[in-house]
Design a protein around this motif. Structure first.
Motif, PDB file in Angstrom:
ATOM      1  N   ASP A  79      -2.142  -4.619  -6.830  1.00  0.00           N
ATOM      2  CA  ASP A  79      -2.739  -5.932  -7.064  1.00  0.00           C
ATOM      3  C   ASP A  79      -1.726  -6.779  -7.829  1.00  0.00           C
ATOM      4  O   ASP A  79      -1.485  -6.566  -9.014  1.00  0.00           O
ATOM      5  N   GLU A  80      -1.123  -7.753  -7.142  1.00  0.00           N
ATOM      6  CA  GLU A  80      -0.081  -8.554  -7.774  1.00  0.00           C
ATOM      7  C   GLU A  80      -0.621  -9.409  -8.918  1.00  0.00           C
ATOM      8  O   GLU A  80       0.102  -9.716  -9.864  1.00  0.00           O
ATOM      9  N   ARG A  81      -1.880  -9.806  -8.848  1.00  0.00           N
ATOM     10  CA  ARG A  81      -2.435 -10.655  -9.907  1.00  0.00           C
ATOM     11  C   ARG A  81      -2.526  -9.920 -11.226  1.00  0.00           C
ATOM     12  O   ARG A  81      -2.164 -10.445 -12.273  1.00  0.00           O
ATOM     13  N   SER A  82      -3.015  -8.704 -11.181  1.00  0.00           N
ATOM     14  CA  SER A  82      -3.152  -7.917 -12.409  1.00  0.00           C
ATOM     15  C   SER A  82      -1.953  -7.008 -12.646  1.00  0.00           C
ATOM     16  O   SER A  82      -1.840  -6.391 -13.706  1.00  0.00           O
ATOM     17  N   GLN A  83      -1.037  -6.941 -11.644  1.00  0.00           N
ATOM     18  CA  GLN A  83       0.128  -6.052 -11.728  1.00  0.00           C
ATOM     19  C   GLN A  83      -0.305  -4.600 -11.957  1.00  0.00           C
ATOM     20  O   GLN A  83       0.340  -3.854 -12.684  1.00  0.00           O
ATOM     21  N   ARG A  84      -1.390  -4.220 -11.288  1.00  0.00           N
ATOM     22  CA  ARG A  84      -1.896  -2.862 -11.426  1.00  0.00           C
ATOM     23  C   ARG A  84      -2.148  -2.249 -10.052  1.00  0.00           C
ATOM     24  O   ARG A  84      -2.340  -2.950  -9.074  1.00  0.00           O
ATOM     25  N   TRP A  85      -2.153  -0.914 -10.054  1.00  0.00           N
ATOM     26  CA  TRP A  85      -2.471  -0.176  -8.832  1.00  0.00           C
ATOM     27  C   TRP A  85      -3.963   0.130  -8.804  1.00  0.00           C
ATOM     28  O   TRP A  85      -4.546   0.520  -9.809  1.00  0.00           O
ATOM     29  N   GLN A  86      -4.575  -0.068  -7.634  1.00  0.00           N
ATOM     30  CA  GLN A  86      -5.988   0.245  -7.446  1.00  0.00           C
ATOM     31  C   GLN A  86      -6.117   1.292  -6.339  1.00  0.00           C
ATOM     32  O   GLN A  86      -5.329   1.313  -5.391  1.00  0.00           O
ATOM     33  N   SER A  87      -7.128   2.128  -6.454  1.00  0.00           N
ATOM     34  CA  SER A  87      -7.336   3.205  -5.481  1.00  0.00           C
ATOM     35  C   SER A  87      -8.100   2.717  -4.267  1.00  0.00           C
ATOM     36  O   SER A  87      -9.058   1.948  -4.387  1.00  0.00           O
ATOM     37  N   LEU A  88      -7.663   3.178  -3.107  1.00  0.00           N
ATOM     38  CA  LEU A  88      -8.397   2.988  -1.859  1.00  0.00           C
ATOM     39  C   LEU A  88      -9.108   4.295  -1.505  1.00  0.00           C
ATOM     40  O   LEU A  88      -8.997   5.296  -2.220  1.00  0.00           O
ATOM     41  N   SER A  89      -9.811   4.281  -0.396  1.00  0.00           N
ATOM     42  CA  SER A  89     -10.460   5.510   0.064  1.00  0.00           C
ATOM     43  C   SER A  89      -9.406   6.585   0.343  1.00  0.00           C
ATOM     44  O   SER A  89      -8.311   6.290   0.820  1.00  0.00           O
ATOM     45  N   LYS A  90      -9.758   7.828   0.047  1.00  0.00           N
ATOM     46  CA  LYS A  90      -8.818   8.932   0.223  1.00  0.00           C
ATOM     47  C   LYS A  90      -8.714   9.338   1.688  1.00  0.00           C
ATOM     48  O   LYS A  90      -9.683   9.247   2.454  1.00  0.00           O
TER      49      LYS A  90
ATOM     50  N   SER B  55       5.160   3.707   2.170  1.00  0.00           N
ATOM     51  CA  SER B  55       4.982   2.405   1.522  1.00  0.00           C
ATOM     52  C   SER B  55       4.933   1.364   2.626  1.00  0.00           C
ATOM     53  O   SER B  55       5.870   1.273   3.431  1.00  0.00           O
ATOM     54  N   LEU B  56       3.855   0.602   2.672  1.00  0.00           N
ATOM     55  CA  LEU B  56       3.670  -0.336   3.772  1.00  0.00           C
ATOM     56  C   LEU B  56       3.137  -1.661   3.254  1.00  0.00           C
ATOM     57  O   LEU B  56       2.532  -1.730   2.185  1.00  0.00           O
ATOM     58  N   THR B  57       3.351  -2.687   4.052  1.00  0.00           N
ATOM     59  CA  THR B  57       2.844  -4.012   3.741  1.00  0.00           C
ATOM     60  C   THR B  57       1.705  -4.334   4.701  1.00  0.00           C
ATOM     61  O   THR B  57       1.895  -4.331   5.922  1.00  0.00           O
ATOM     62  N   LEU B  58       0.531  -4.587   4.147  1.00  0.00           N
ATOM     63  CA  LEU B  58      -0.631  -4.962   4.952  1.00  0.00           C
ATOM     64  C   LEU B  58      -1.053  -6.376   4.602  1.00  0.00           C
ATOM     65  O   LEU B  58      -0.979  -6.791   3.440  1.00  0.00           O
ATOM     66  N   THR B  59      -1.500  -7.101   5.605  1.00  0.00           N
ATOM     67  CA  THR B  59      -1.974  -8.467   5.402  1.00  0.00           C
ATOM     68  C   THR B  59      -3.492  -8.454   5.337  1.00  0.00           C
ATOM     69  O   THR B  59      -4.162  -7.837   6.163  1.00  0.00           O
ATOM     70  N   CYS B  60      -4.031  -9.146   4.344  1.00  0.00           N
ATOM     71  CA  CYS B  60      -5.483  -9.218   4.216  1.00  0.00           C
ATOM     72  C   CYS B  60      -5.882 -10.613   3.759  1.00  0.00           C
ATOM     73  O   CYS B  60      -5.055 -11.408   3.304  1.00  0.00           O
ATOM     74  N   VAL B  61      -7.163 -10.930   3.914  1.00  0.00           N
ATOM     75  CA  VAL B  61      -7.671 -12.237   3.539  1.00  0.00           C
ATOM     76  C   VAL B  61      -8.118 -12.246   2.094  1.00  0.00           C
ATOM     77  O   VAL B  61      -7.865 -13.169   1.345  1.00  0.00           O
ATOM     78  N   SER B  62      -8.803 -11.215   1.669  1.00  0.00           N
ATOM     79  CA  SER B  62      -9.305 -11.155   0.295  1.00  0.00           C
ATOM     80  C   SER B  62      -9.291  -9.706  -0.153  1.00  0.00           C
ATOM     81  O   SER B  62      -9.055  -8.796   0.636  1.00  0.00           O
ATOM     82  N   GLN B  63      -9.561  -9.501  -1.422  1.00  0.00           N
ATOM     83  CA  GLN B  63      -9.515  -8.150  -1.966  1.00  0.00           C
ATOM     84  C   GLN B  63     -10.808  -7.402  -1.637  1.00  0.00           C
ATOM     85  O   GLN B  63     -11.595  -7.058  -2.500  1.00  0.00           O
TER      86      GLN B  63
ATOM     87  N   VAL C  85       0.847  -1.193   0.000  1.00  0.00           N
ATOM     88  CA  VAL C  85       0.000   0.000   0.000  1.00  0.00           C
ATOM     89  C   VAL C  85       0.884   1.245   0.000  1.00  0.00           C
ATOM     90  O   VAL C  85       1.871   1.309   0.735  1.00  0.00           O
ATOM     91  N   VAL C  86       0.542   2.200  -0.835  1.00  0.00           N
ATOM     92  CA  VAL C  86       1.234   3.494  -0.901  1.00  0.00           C
ATOM     93  C   VAL C  86       0.228   4.570  -0.501  1.00  0.00           C
ATOM     94  O   VAL C  86      -0.911   4.567  -0.982  1.00  0.00           O
ATOM     95  N   VAL C  87       0.633   5.495   0.363  1.00  0.00           N
ATOM     96  CA  VAL C  87      -0.321   6.474   0.887  1.00  0.00           C
ATOM     97  C   VAL C  87       0.359   7.822   1.099  1.00  0.00           C
ATOM     98  O   VAL C  87       1.539   7.910   1.453  1.00  0.00           O
TER      99      VAL C  87
END
Length: 618
Positions: free
Chosen positions: A310-321, A605-613, A291-293
């Motif tokens: 998103d490592e699967r699509s190799q793309r960046w997705q937006s989170l809440s601002k 730049s941080l690493t977060l652990t999650c169960v699903s997208q 995650v980049v913030v």
């Protein structure tokens, strides 16, 4: 003379088999050469024995062995309705059949009885298309009754992947204890540990008299190490069901001792049977994500953006601002939650040094506020260790450099003051490992005086000769004086130590800990060095491509990722960067991972652990 060899032409009539079947079906419909009647519900269906024998092992055994049906011209079939039998005979002669919800179960049962394997699997495929979290447990029971492995595997896969939804269904409470244990102990279960606990509680409360005795066996399947401490010690520990079990309360106390202890002997004094539970790995449905913030975007104003890779699509997705724009806040991850701490608010009306702490969980993708810091500050550093967050130094409301240190205890949601740093510095590289926080270099305020300038009616303190609110294409970098100091904070003793080291020359460089080494990346230089905490020595690593500063770094899947920052080109001109690079420790090599969606520096730049997208659903 020898006669020429005769060429052989191998002819295959592709329509022969289908035409033959078509003609046989026509003969059946006209009752020509039929030699057996299959009967059900007083309905007689004329057929050809040889066609039935050729299509099914069931009919082959019936008509080719010494069974009484071999001599009969009329055969009564039990356990199948005339409508289903008629559909199956049509299928035998045409290869066509219509499967619907109304008939799929009796059709599947008849296909199993008559040993039409492909028809049986066609029914299974139809049921797999109807799978949902609401019915997958029922489908598993059905597949066991029908001995259908393909349906069972697909239904089990859905139950594992959608366990959060499945756990809310009534069918889950009907599971037997071994069945529920099988789910909860599976590494592939796609659920947070909080959900695992809530599931076992709901299952017991469905039939408390007969199931209460299973609480300790089920509770062992909850991987307590990965629960949020607040949830564990304030919610689970006070649950009457858990309090009724001596073993459960002992397990919770063992976790409490481990989480409170910051000594190397933290495993001593814990319950003997708890140690295997403590070292249990995360379920492999958990995955780490980058995650980049925040930061400065495209050399314009401070950014409210938060992005996830998103490592699967190799793309960046937006989170809440982010709720507000923050200049030089600090960013840290703890218990799979992103914390944005302090900073200088940069609204048009006023600028204010903040004590506010914002949090974001990928599960909800919503920003919330946490307990504020004791003192407002910006341009500070934050680092997490165990269940603590440490906030180090920075600049206060008076724009003066501070040596103060605060610690946030996530277990009690409290901030407390800790021992101050021996030397106050700006923009050091900070990392934590092995019960210690290491602070490398930074900018010595005594050697490189801080200056204050008026920008947009707001006092902004700058720690270098580069104005972050001014375009930098034409700026020339001036020398930065670093403090050649390594400061070490001993967490268990709340004590600092300090040593001079000429290898430490970094300013505005990130540091990350990996395998008991701390990697310091750049900092107005191309150098990357690794500090071996055990051997107390520095190791040179592969250089960056450019002199880099104000970038950010994190560890993901045992590799080091660096995002954005500023670099100094060949003409000593400062440029903003959108680079996204990866360093492999094993090969000591850098590779490009593409680019960020925009140029960015002074971000997290941080690493977060999650169960699903879950962020993709928000």
């Amino acid at each position: 003379m020898d006669r020429p060899a005769v060429e052989v032409f191998h002819y295959k009539d592709k329509e022969q088999s289908s035409n033959l079947l078509l003609q046989l079906n026509r003969l059946r419909q006209e009752n020509v050469l039929t030699d057996v009647l299959l009967c059900s519900d007083n309905t007689e269906i004329p057929c050809h024995r040889n066609v039935l024998v050729s299509s099914s092992p069931y009919f082959r055994a019936m008509f080719c062995h010494n069974f009484i049906e071999r001599q009969q011209t009329r055969v009564d079939l039990k356990g199948v309705t005339s409508a289903i039998l008629s559909s199956i005979i049509d299928y035998v002669y045409t290869g066509l059949i219509s499967i619907s919800l109304d008939i799929v179960l009796p059709l599947m049962q008849a296909a199993s009885m008559f040993q039409y394997g492909r028809l049986f699997e066609a029914c299974s495929s139809f049921l797999q298309e109807q799978l949902s979290p609401d019915n997958c447990l029922s489908m598993i029971r059905l597949s066991d009754i029908m001995h259908c492995n393909s349906l069972r595997d697909k239904a089990k896969e859905m139950a594992m992947k959608s366990f959060s939804d499945v756990s809310a269904s009534e069918d889950l409470c009907e599971l037997s204890l071994p069945e529920l244990m099988g789910y909860l102990e599976d590494d592939g279960l796609c659920a947070e540990e909080e959900q695992v606990f809530e599931t076992l509680v709901a299952w017991i409360h469905h039939d408390p008299l007969s199931r209460r005795g299973s609480v300790s066996d089920l509770f062992k399947k909850v991987r307590l190490r990965y629960l949020h401490p607040t949830y564990l010690f304030q919610f689970i520990a006070n649950d009457p069901l858990i309090q009724s079990s001596t073993l459960c309360t002992e397990l919770i106390e063992s976790v409490r001792r481990l989480m409170f202890s910051v000594s190397t002997k933290c495993m001593e004094g814990t319950a003997v049977n708890f140690k295997p539970l403590w070292v249990a790995p995360r379920r492999y449905t958990y995955h780490d994500t980058l995650v980049v913030v925040g930061g400065r975007k495209n050399n314009e104003q401070t950014s409210r953006e938060a992005l996830v890779f998103d490592e699967r699509s190799q793309r960046w997705q937006s989170l809440s601002k982010l709720p507000v724009r923050l200049y030089k806040a600090s960013y840290v991850a703890l218990h799979s939650v992103l914390y944005v701490i302090g900073g200088l608010t940069t609204s048009a009306k006023r600028c204010e040094v903040s004590t506010t702490v914002y949090t974001l969980s990928l599960k909800t993708n919503q920003w919330r506020t946490a307990e504020p810091m004791l003192k407002p500050r910006f341009a500070h550093q934050s680092i997490s260790y165990l269940h603590f967050i440490f906030v180090l130094g920075g600049l206060g409301p008076d724009r003066q450099l501070t040596d103060s240190v605060e610690r946030y205890n996530s277990m009690f949601n409290q901030w407390e003051s800790m021992a101050p740093m021996p030397e106050a510095v700006l923009h050091p590289a900070v990392a934590a490992t092995n019960q210690r926080i290491y602070m490398f270099g930074g900018e010595d305020a005594m050697q490189n005086p801080v200056r204050i300038i008026q920008v947009r009616s707001c006092l902004l303190l700058l720690s270098s000769s580069v104005d972050p609110f001014t375009p930098t294409r034409s700026l020339i970098i001036s020398p930065i004086t670093s403090a050649p100091t390594l400061q070490v904070y001993h967490i268990s003793r709340n004590m600092w130590s300090k040593m001079e080291n000429r290898t430490v020359k970094n300013v505005s460089a990130p540091a990350v800990a990996m395998d008991e080494k701390i990697y310091i990346i750049g900092g107005y230089t191309r150098r990357m060095i690794a500090y071996d905490t055990k051997a107390n020595r520095f190791i040179k690593c592969a250089n960056l491509k450019e002199r880099r500063m104000h970038h950010s770094a994190t560890v993901l899947n045992n590799k080091l990722y660096v995002t954005g920052g500023r670099y100094i080109n060949g003409h000593d001109v400062i440029e903003d960067s959108d680079t996204f690079e990866c360093y492999d420790v094993k090969t000591d090599t850098w590779t490009s991972k593409g680019t960020l969606p925009y140029k960015l520096f002074d971000h997290g730049s941080l690493t977060l652990t999650c169960v699903s997208q879950t962020w993709a659903k928000s």
